[in-house]
Design a protein around this motif. Structure first.
Motif, PDB file in Angstrom:
ATOM      1  N   SER A  58       0.850  -1.195   0.000  1.00 29.02           N
ATOM      2  CA  SER A  58       0.000   0.000   0.000  1.00 29.02           C
ATOM      3  C   SER A  58       0.881   1.238   0.000  1.00 29.02           C
ATOM      4  CB  SER A  58      -0.925  -0.010   1.208  1.00 29.02           C
ATOM      5  OG  SER A  58      -0.170  -0.016   2.386  1.00 29.02           O
ATOM      6  N   ARG A  59       0.332   2.324  -0.509  1.00 32.61           N
ATOM      7  CA  ARG A  59       1.112   3.554  -0.614  1.00 32.61           C
ATOM      8  C   ARG A  59       0.168   4.742  -0.687  1.00 32.61           C
ATOM      9  NH1 ARG A  59       0.982   5.126  -6.062  1.00 32.61           N
ATOM     10  NH2 ARG A  59       0.253   3.473  -7.435  1.00 32.61           N
ATOM     11  N   ILE A  60       0.740   5.899  -0.631  1.00 29.77           N
ATOM     12  CA  ILE A  60      -0.018   7.134  -0.799  1.00 29.77           C
ATOM     13  C   ILE A  60       0.233   7.633  -2.219  1.00 29.77           C
ATOM     14  CG2 ILE A  60      -0.353   9.516  -0.040  1.00 29.77           C
ATOM     15  CD1 ILE A  60      -1.250   7.471   2.009  1.00 29.77           C
ATOM     16  N   GLN A  69      -4.110  13.828  -2.147  1.00 28.12           N
ATOM     17  CA  GLN A  69      -3.494  12.554  -1.764  1.00 28.12           C
ATOM     18  C   GLN A  69      -4.580  11.498  -1.611  1.00 28.12           C
ATOM     19  OE1 GLN A  69      -1.083  12.976   1.720  1.00 28.12           O
ATOM     20  NE2 GLN A  69       0.624  13.849   0.572  1.00 28.12           N
ATOM     21  N   VAL A  70      -4.256  10.292  -2.114  1.00 26.80           N
ATOM     22  CA  VAL A  70      -5.199   9.177  -2.077  1.00 26.80           C
ATOM     23  C   VAL A  70      -4.461   7.945  -1.578  1.00 26.80           C
ATOM     24  CG1 VAL A  70      -6.728   7.745  -3.488  1.00 26.80           C
ATOM     25  CG2 VAL A  70      -6.420  10.132  -4.071  1.00 26.80           C
ATOM     26  N   SER A  71      -5.110   7.175  -0.736  1.00 25.89           N
ATOM     27  CA  SER A  71      -4.529   5.936  -0.245  1.00 25.89           C
ATOM     28  C   SER A  71      -4.761   4.828  -1.280  1.00 25.89           C
ATOM     29  CB  SER A  71      -5.177   5.546   1.084  1.00 25.89           C
ATOM     30  OG  SER A  71      -4.686   4.303   1.507  1.00 25.89           O
ATOM     31  N   ASP A  73      -4.471   0.848  -1.918  1.00 27.13           N
ATOM     32  CA  ASP A  73      -4.367  -0.404  -1.173  1.00 27.13           C
ATOM     33  C   ASP A  73      -3.299  -1.330  -1.767  1.00 27.13           C
ATOM     34  OD1 ASP A  73      -6.443   0.403   0.475  1.00 27.13           O
ATOM     35  OD2 ASP A  73      -7.972  -0.563  -0.759  1.00 27.13           O
TER      36      ASP A  73
END
Length: 92
Positions: A58-60, A69-71, A73
């Motif tokens: 997972s990353r930003i 900014q979106v997470s 998965d």
């Protein structure tokens, strides 16, 4: 090359087979590879290459439209490593 082109070439090289049979064979091969990868298996075709999966953590990330900014998965992605014979043929 797209799937329909592959089917047409195989049908041309095997005139004793009906086009619908060649299409069914190609579809079955692709479905079997997809099912094996979904089950976590590795598929190796000697002289061609090996299909497997790799995990992306997972990353930003960023929304390209807004810059927000979106997470993102974690996910599994397909991975292909070409075989020795294919690599040699490409680099002749």
């Amino acid at each position: 090359m797209i799937k329909s082109e592959l089917i047409a070439i195989l049908a041309e090289k095997n005139p004793h087979l009906y086009l619908r049979d060649v299409e069914r064979i190609v579809t079955t091969i692709f479905d079997t590879i997809s099912d094996a990868l979904a089950n976590g298996d590795r598929v190796e075709l000697r002289g061609f290459g090996a299909f497997s999966t790799k995990e992306r953590s997972s990353r930003i990330g960023r929304n390209p439209r807004t810059g927000e900014q979106v997470s993102v998965d974690a996910k599994l992605v397909p991975y292909f490593k070409c075989g020795k014979e294919m690599r040699e043929n490409l680099n002749k």
